[in-house]
Write an enzyme that holds these catalytic residues in place. Structure first.
Site, PDB file in Angstrom:
ATOM      1  N   LYS A 134       0.962  -1.300  -0.142  1.00  0.00           N
ATOM      2  CA  LYS A 134       0.013   0.064  -0.010  1.00  0.00           C
ATOM      3  C   LYS A 134       0.869   1.299   0.105  1.00  0.00           C
ATOM      4  O   LYS A 134       0.514   2.256  -0.674  1.00  0.00           O
ATOM      5  CB  LYS A 134      -1.064   0.116   1.256  1.00  0.00           C
ATOM      6  CG  LYS A 134      -2.260  -1.064   1.084  1.00  0.00           C
ATOM      7  CD  LYS A 134      -2.857  -1.136   2.482  1.00  0.00           C
ATOM      8  CE  LYS A 134      -3.799  -2.200   1.985  1.00  0.00           C
ATOM      9  NZ  LYS A 134      -4.527  -2.617   3.567  1.00  0.00           N
ATOM     10  N   GLN A 182      -4.943  -1.374   9.683  1.00  0.00           N
ATOM     11  CA  GLN A 182      -4.610  -2.855   9.200  1.00  0.00           C
ATOM     12  C   GLN A 182      -5.367  -3.784   9.963  1.00  0.00           C
ATOM     13  O   GLN A 182      -5.157  -3.749  11.294  1.00  0.00           O
ATOM     14  CB  GLN A 182      -3.451  -3.199   8.746  1.00  0.00           C
ATOM     15  CG  GLN A 182      -3.042  -4.446   7.882  1.00  0.00           C
ATOM     16  CD  GLN A 182      -3.726  -4.417   6.663  1.00  0.00           C
ATOM     17  OE1 GLN A 182      -3.701  -3.338   5.868  1.00  0.00           O
ATOM     18  NE2 GLN A 182      -4.085  -5.635   5.937  1.00  0.00           N
ATOM     19  N   ASP A 206     -11.001   2.921   4.144  1.00  0.00           N
ATOM     20  CA  ASP A 206     -11.432   1.766   4.092  1.00  0.00           C
ATOM     21  C   ASP A 206     -13.055   1.754   3.907  1.00  0.00           C
ATOM     22  O   ASP A 206     -13.566   0.780   3.588  1.00  0.00           O
ATOM     23  CB  ASP A 206     -11.292   0.932   5.371  1.00  0.00           C
ATOM     24  CG  ASP A 206      -9.805   0.124   5.079  1.00  0.00           C
ATOM     25  OD1 ASP A 206      -9.605  -0.316   3.907  1.00  0.00           O
ATOM     26  OD2 ASP A 206      -9.189   0.093   5.922  1.00  0.00           O
TER      27      ASP A 206
HETATM   28  N1  GUN Z   1      -7.313  -6.526   6.021  1.00  0.00           N
HETATM   29  C1  GUN Z   1      -7.425  -7.473   5.076  1.00  0.00           C
HETATM   30  N2  GUN Z   1      -8.136  -6.463   4.134  1.00  0.00           N
HETATM   31  C2  GUN Z   1      -7.987  -5.391   4.637  1.00  0.00           C
HETATM   32  C3  GUN Z   1      -8.428  -4.023   4.282  1.00  0.00           C
HETATM   33  O1  GUN Z   1      -9.100  -3.942   3.038  1.00  0.00           O
HETATM   34  N3  GUN Z   1      -8.168  -3.029   4.916  1.00  0.00           N
HETATM   35  C4  GUN Z   1      -7.822  -3.151   6.102  1.00  0.00           C
HETATM   36  N4  GUN Z   1      -7.788  -1.979   6.929  1.00  0.00           N
HETATM   37  N5  GUN Z   1      -7.335  -4.393   6.783  1.00  0.00           N
HETATM   38  C5  GUN Z   1      -7.604  -5.404   5.944  1.00  0.00           C
END
Ligand code: GUN
Length: 284
Positions: free
Chosen positions: A53, A97, A120
């Site tokens: 990311k 995350q 998100d």
């Molecule tokens: N863990 C797995 N997928 C995601 C996501 O799209 N966002 C976040 N914050 N954590 C995740």
């Protein structure tokens, strides 16, 4: 029939190029979009996602800040970090995350993120806005899947769409977006009595269960569009989806591969959400 492969890598590159151009335009107006990614603990998969990311942000000209916290940090200390980011004008998007360590209440952490920085789309107010047809941030993975449908001219109005998996991150928001696009939507879960009877009705099938290879070709309607959200690492190190690609690709009209399907789209849409949060900050 051999299915057309939906190339998520190529499509995500096109989205990212568009983002880069809009980032440059925004920078010319004095704003650099900023994303903060908070990682608690050392989960190996999460570390890879967070690295990817941050790298995608840098490449598209966004500012990224990765905040790594010890797994033993208290929930209150994490909330303080989130509150600081909420107040930081250089940060337009905040992503914590998941999964968080077991001693933390994830819902409370997510609800502490300012809704207008919740790139998100997991905050309860963003979930509510999506459900009522006024989305602010669409969760990145389902948003990326919708981009794929658009790019491949998949007709969703009146289509039978079946979503396997009912998580807050993928299944539920996916169903909302498909519904808004005019599909007739069925959401299946781990208790669904006859899963194959449901999946065989689908013109559009989206699978997000975390169970490697669980959807096989005999469970798919000939000519369906199949989207595989799963990313599972097998004991031999191989990455596979939730759909058994060899059998499914003989039945479907179009299918996403793993890797190179939905995964790259998720990151591209995170950049879109962060960019749009920054664009909105100019008008705020
Ligand atoms: N863990 C797995 N997928 C995601 C996501 O799209 N966002 C976040 N914050 N954590 C995740």
């Amino acid at each position: 029939m051999t299915a057309r492969i939906i190339d998520g890598k190529a499509l995500s590159d096109a989205v990212k190029t568009d983002v880069s151009e809009r980032v440059q335009a925004l920078k010319a107006r004095g704003v650099t979009p900023g994303l903060a990614v908070v990682l608690v603990g050392e989960d190996p998969a999460s570390q890879v996602y967070v690295r990817n990311k941050a790298a995608a942000c840098e490449k598209a000209g966004l500012h990224s800040r990765v905040i790594r916290l010890d797994a033993g940090i208290t929930e209150e200390a994490l909330l303080d970090v989130v509150r600081e980011l909420n107040a930081d004008p250089a940060i337009h998007g905040i992503l914590v995350q998941l999964p968080l360590p077991k001693h933390m209440n994830s819902a409370r952490v997510i609800e502490t993120i300012a809704a207008h920085k919740d790139v998100d789309g997991f905050h309860i107010s963003n979930a509510g806005l999506l459900m009522t047809g006024q989305p602010l941030f669409r969760p990145c993975t389902p948003y990326g899947v919708m981009k794929m449908f658009e790019a491949c001219n998949v007709a969703l109005r009146g289509a039978e769409a079946v979503v396997v998996g009912a998580s807050n991150i993928v299944g539920k928001p996916m169903a909302m977006l498909l519904l808004a696009a005019g599909a007739t939507v069925t959401i299946c879960n781990s208790k669904t009595r006859d899963l194959a009877a449901q999946t065989r009705r689908a013109d559009v099938l989206v699978v997000a269960t975390g169970k490697p290879g669980m959807i096989t070709g005999d469970m798919i309607k000939p000519g369906a569009v199949v989207i595989d959200v799963g990313i599972n690492r097998l004991p031999d190190g191989k990455l596979v989806g939730d759909v058994d690609f060899p059998s499914a690709s003989q039945v479907a009209a179009a299918i996403t591969p793993v890797p190179g399907g939905v995964g790259p789209m998720t990151i591209a849409m995170l950049l879109v959400n962060t960019l749009e949060a920054a664009e909105r900050s100019l008008n705020a």
